[in-house]
Design an enzyme around this catalytic site. Structure first.
Site, PDB file in Angstrom:
ATOM      1  N   LYS A 198     -66.371   4.302 -77.877  1.00 35.65           N
ATOM      2  CA  LYS A 198     -65.077   4.835 -77.441  1.00 35.65           C
ATOM      3  C   LYS A 198     -64.022   3.731 -77.414  1.00 35.65           C
ATOM      4  O   LYS A 198     -62.920   3.903 -77.928  1.00 35.65           O
ATOM      5  CB  LYS A 198     -65.220   5.439 -76.036  1.00 35.65           C
ATOM      6  N   ASN A 199     -64.372   2.576 -76.825  1.00 38.80           N
ATOM      7  CA  ASN A 199     -63.365   1.534 -76.621  1.00 38.80           C
ATOM      8  C   ASN A 199     -62.997   0.775 -77.896  1.00 38.80           C
ATOM      9  O   ASN A 199     -62.110  -0.072 -77.873  1.00 38.80           O
ATOM     10  CB  ASN A 199     -63.823   0.548 -75.540  1.00 38.80           C
ATOM     11  N   CYS A 251     -55.009   4.159 -61.041  1.00 37.78           N
ATOM     12  CA  CYS A 251     -56.126   5.048 -61.361  1.00 37.78           C
ATOM     13  C   CYS A 251     -57.229   4.824 -60.335  1.00 37.78           C
ATOM     14  O   CYS A 251     -57.107   3.966 -59.454  1.00 37.78           O
ATOM     15  CB  CYS A 251     -56.612   4.849 -62.779  1.00 37.78           C
ATOM     16  N   ARG A 273     -54.364  -1.420 -61.998  1.00 39.88           N
ATOM     17  CA  ARG A 273     -54.338  -1.529 -63.462  1.00 39.88           C
ATOM     18  C   ARG A 273     -52.939  -1.575 -64.071  1.00 39.88           C
ATOM     19  O   ARG A 273     -52.544  -0.689 -64.827  1.00 39.88           O
ATOM     20  CB  ARG A 273     -55.151  -0.407 -64.095  1.00 39.88           C
ATOM     21  N   ASP A 296     -68.139  -2.234 -66.927  1.00 39.65           N
ATOM     22  CA  ASP A 296     -68.459  -0.846 -67.291  1.00 39.65           C
ATOM     23  C   ASP A 296     -69.950  -0.517 -67.127  1.00 39.65           C
ATOM     24  O   ASP A 296     -70.353   0.634 -67.305  1.00 39.65           O
ATOM     25  CB  ASP A 296     -68.020  -0.554 -68.733  1.00 39.65           C
ATOM     26  N   ARG A 319     -65.231  12.251 -70.920  1.00 40.21           N
ATOM     27  CA  ARG A 319     -64.264  11.320 -71.527  1.00 40.21           C
ATOM     28  C   ARG A 319     -64.984  10.223 -72.304  1.00 40.21           C
ATOM     29  O   ARG A 319     -64.426   9.682 -73.250  1.00 40.21           O
ATOM     30  CB  ARG A 319     -63.406  10.652 -70.443  1.00 40.21           C
TER      31      ARG A 319
HETATM   32  C1  UD1 Z   1     -60.737  -2.082 -70.940  1.00 37.13           C
HETATM   33  C2  UD1 Z   1     -61.723  -0.969 -71.222  1.00 37.13           C
HETATM   34  C3  UD1 Z   1     -62.429  -0.568 -69.908  1.00 37.13           C
HETATM   35  C4  UD1 Z   1     -63.066  -1.786 -69.252  1.00 37.13           C
HETATM   36  C5  UD1 Z   1     -62.050  -2.921 -69.107  1.00 37.13           C
HETATM   37  C6  UD1 Z   1     -62.676  -4.213 -68.628  1.00 37.13           C
HETATM   38  C7  UD1 Z   1     -60.700   0.185 -73.090  1.00 37.13           C
HETATM   39  C8  UD1 Z   1     -60.011   1.398 -73.599  1.00 37.13           C
HETATM   40  N1  UD1 Z   1     -60.992   0.155 -71.776  1.00 37.13           N
HETATM   41  O1  UD1 Z   1     -59.760  -1.570 -70.043  1.00 37.13           O
HETATM   42  O2  UD1 Z   1     -63.447   0.376 -70.258  1.00 37.13           O
HETATM   43  O3  UD1 Z   1     -63.526  -1.438 -67.973  1.00 37.13           O
HETATM   44  O4  UD1 Z   1     -61.420  -3.205 -70.376  1.00 37.13           O
HETATM   45  O5  UD1 Z   1     -63.709  -4.587 -69.457  1.00 37.13           O
HETATM   46  O6  UD1 Z   1     -61.023  -0.715 -73.846  1.00 37.13           O
HETATM   47  N2  UD1 Z   1     -54.540  -6.498 -65.836  1.00 37.13           N
HETATM   48  C9  UD1 Z   1     -53.319  -6.886 -65.326  1.00 37.13           C
HETATM   49  N3  UD1 Z   1     -52.217  -6.774 -66.115  1.00 37.13           N
HETATM   50  C10 UD1 Z   1     -52.261  -6.281 -67.386  1.00 37.13           C
HETATM   51  C11 UD1 Z   1     -53.515  -5.896 -67.893  1.00 37.13           C
HETATM   52  C12 UD1 Z   1     -54.639  -6.008 -67.108  1.00 37.13           C
HETATM   53  O7  UD1 Z   1     -53.229  -7.329 -64.171  1.00 37.13           O
HETATM   54  O8  UD1 Z   1     -51.220  -6.202 -68.040  1.00 37.13           O
HETATM   55  C13 UD1 Z   1     -55.773  -6.606 -64.996  1.00 37.13           C
HETATM   56  C14 UD1 Z   1     -56.407  -5.261 -64.673  1.00 37.13           C
HETATM   57  O9  UD1 Z   1     -55.805  -4.649 -63.552  1.00 37.13           O
HETATM   58  C15 UD1 Z   1     -57.851  -5.659 -64.426  1.00 37.13           C
HETATM   59  C16 UD1 Z   1     -58.070  -6.808 -65.408  1.00 37.13           C
HETATM   60  O10 UD1 Z   1     -56.772  -7.270 -65.761  1.00 37.13           O
HETATM   61  O11 UD1 Z   1     -58.016  -6.129 -63.106  1.00 37.13           O
HETATM   62  C17 UD1 Z   1     -58.820  -6.443 -66.662  1.00 37.13           C
HETATM   63  O12 UD1 Z   1     -58.304  -5.235 -67.175  1.00 37.13           O
HETATM   64  P1  UD1 Z   1     -58.244  -4.922 -68.736  1.00 37.13           P
HETATM   65  O13 UD1 Z   1     -59.179  -5.807 -69.495  1.00 37.13           O
HETATM   66  O14 UD1 Z   1     -56.827  -4.905 -69.179  1.00 37.13           O
HETATM   67  O15 UD1 Z   1     -58.801  -3.437 -68.784  1.00 37.13           O
HETATM   68  P2  UD1 Z   1     -58.388  -2.350 -69.827  1.00 37.13           P
HETATM   69  O16 UD1 Z   1     -58.004  -3.017 -71.112  1.00 37.13           O
HETATM   70  O17 UD1 Z   1     -57.443  -1.379 -69.216  1.00 37.13           O
END
Ligand code: UD1
Length: 419
Positions: A22-23, A117, A122, A306, A398
């Site tokens: 999925k990711n 969420c 996030r 995850d 999902r």
């Molecule tokens: C992706 C995965 C999700 C997985 C996560 C961590 C997808 C579609 N989803 O989510 O399944 O659980 O990686 O491995 O690939 N953060 C900030 N600012 C930002 C972006 C992130 O503060 O602009 C923080 C987030 O709140 C979190 C951390 O960084 O605490 C990591 O999040 P991130 O790697 O961005 O997760 P996703 O990409 O949303």
């Protein structure tokens, strides 16, 4: 809203196929917005998040055709609206992945802010800051990100935090920027590498994906291609835990063991005999109860957040006590309260769960709160005495393709009931 009813107590046996990730599929579908010609994407899992992405692209005017092999061909030449509405972004945060490609290719984009969420706040500030460094003008107004750029320019982007979709969004944007962009402290997840491989097949010049520094030399245009998505490592890990907690013996095929090294190490620590081939993993628990195993989540290649909820369930039924530390998301223990309803002995302190294994769980109605939390409840149902009813399973749909069919193929007593 469907429910799953699981009658616990059967050691899983047999073999199943792992679906596409999925990711990886989500960013690759977003990347099709960058191509001049049609892009065909294969090994796409049948999931609600994929349907949501197709709906999002479709509303923009993009043409999508599903062929007889279930490959999706995406043709963006008919695009008419550079807009991602709140109603879709709120149901799937990964919709933010269309921001970088739309801006790079068409010079503008309006994308809803995802909001909070179930697992934490996030934010997407790092996506926005990176694009601004590349010369984009961005305003956030009435819950929407309004982005504009005549032509993005290369920049050195040092990421404050390791973010998976942030790295992907900026990597996609940089493919059509002027000059060579460096993304430092980049996410190293296999899905980031898969996206880079797909972009390179479209004509991009990306190197270093899989390390913490990615270099993207901008090109004038990207072309169509045919690309197969890599297997889902989280789905793989979830079924391996299912076998381990039921004392079973299963083989998963069409997977990539190298992406699961930390998970396999933890399963071995828990007492499982694990043998791997090129594209399969065999796990045999020989009817034994797992041993408790400490977990600390961190970005790849460390233990994945995850898989945290699934290993919480493993520890709930294991022999001994374990500590589970969640360092990626601030609120990812929603499953704990539901597991307690089944008889789990867990104490929560901040981002750490202290788990003492119990010999038996007893069935109860439980409620899924997010994708991986719901997986941990289904796993618990496989060992609990009686019928566990898992409600709100749209979360599980999902991210897990035909979970009840795959578990039933392994001998589990599980059925879906529409409500
Ligand atoms: C992706 C995965 C999700 C997985 C996560 C961590 C997808 C579609 N989803 O989510 O399944 O659980 O990686 O491995 O690939 N953060 C900030 N600012 C930002 C972006 C992130 O503060 O602009 C923080 C987030 O709140 C979190 C951390 O960084 O605490 C990591 O999040 P991130 O790697 O961005 O997760 P996703 O990409 O949303």
């Amino acid at each position: 809203m469907d429910k799953l009813i699981i009658t616990g107590g059967i050691p899983l046996q047999g073999e199943i196929r792992i679906s596409g990730a999925k990711n990886a599929a989500l960013p690759i579908l977003a990347a099709t917005l960058l191509a001049d010609g049609p892009v065909k994407v294969g090994n796409i899992p049948h999931l609600q998040d994929i349907t949501t992405t197709m709906e999002l692209l479709g509303r923009m005017g993009v043409e999508l055709v599903i062929d007889e092999c279930m490959d999706i061909e995406v043709d963006c030449s008919t695009i008419r609206e550079l807009f991602a509405p709140y109603e879709l972004v709120k149901s799937m945060r990964a919709s933010i992945l269309v921001l970088g490609p739309m801006l790079a290719r068409f010079g503008q984009a309006v994308v809803s802010l995802p909001g909070g969420c179930a697992i934490g706040s996030r934010p997407v500030n790092l996506h926005i800051e990176g694009l601004v460094k590349m010369g984009a003008e961005i305003d956030v107004e009435s819950g929407y990100i309004h982005a504009k750029a005549r032509k993005l320019k290369a920049a050195r982007l040092v990421m404050d935090l390791v973010t998976v979709t942030g790295t992907e969004n900026l990597m996609m944007a940089a493919t059509l920027a002027e000059g060579t962009t460096l993304i430092e402290n980049a996410a190293r997840e296999p899905e980031v590498v898969d996206l880079a491989n797909c972009l390179n097949a479209m004509g991009a010049k990306i190197s270093g994906a899989g390390s913490d520094t990615i270099a993207v030399e901008g090109v004038d245009r990207l072309n169509g291609t045919h690309y197969d998505v890599l297997p889902d490592r989280i789905e793989s890990g979830t079924y391996l835990v299912a076998a381990a907690i039921t004392g079973g013996h299963i083989r998963i095929k069409d997977t990539r063991p190298r992406m699961l090294e930390t998970v396999i190490d933890k399963l071995r620590e828990a007492g499982a005999e694990v043998v791997v081939g090129d594209e399969w993993i065999d796990l045999d628990m020989r009817g034994r109860r797992p041993c408790a195993t400490n977990i600390r989540t961190s970005p790849y290649p460390a233990f994945p957040t995850d898989m945290q909820a699934q290993f919480t369930t493993l520890n709930v039924v294991a022999e001994g006590a374990a500590t589970i530390s969640e360092t990626v998301f601030e609120n990812r223990f929603m499953h704990v309260h539901e597991l307690q309803r089944l008889g789990a002995d867990i104490q929560l302190e901040g981002n750490t769960a202290f788990v003492r294994g119990v010999e038996r769980l007893t069935a109860a109605p439980v409620m899924a709160t997010d994708l991986r939390a719901s997986a941990s409840l289904v796993l618990a149902g496989l060992v609990a005495e009686g019928d566990t009813v898992v409600d709100r399973i749209y979360h599980i749909d999902r991210g897990y393709e035909s979970i009840e069919e795959k578990l039933a193929k392994l001998g589990a007593r599980i059925r879906r009931v529409p409500v």
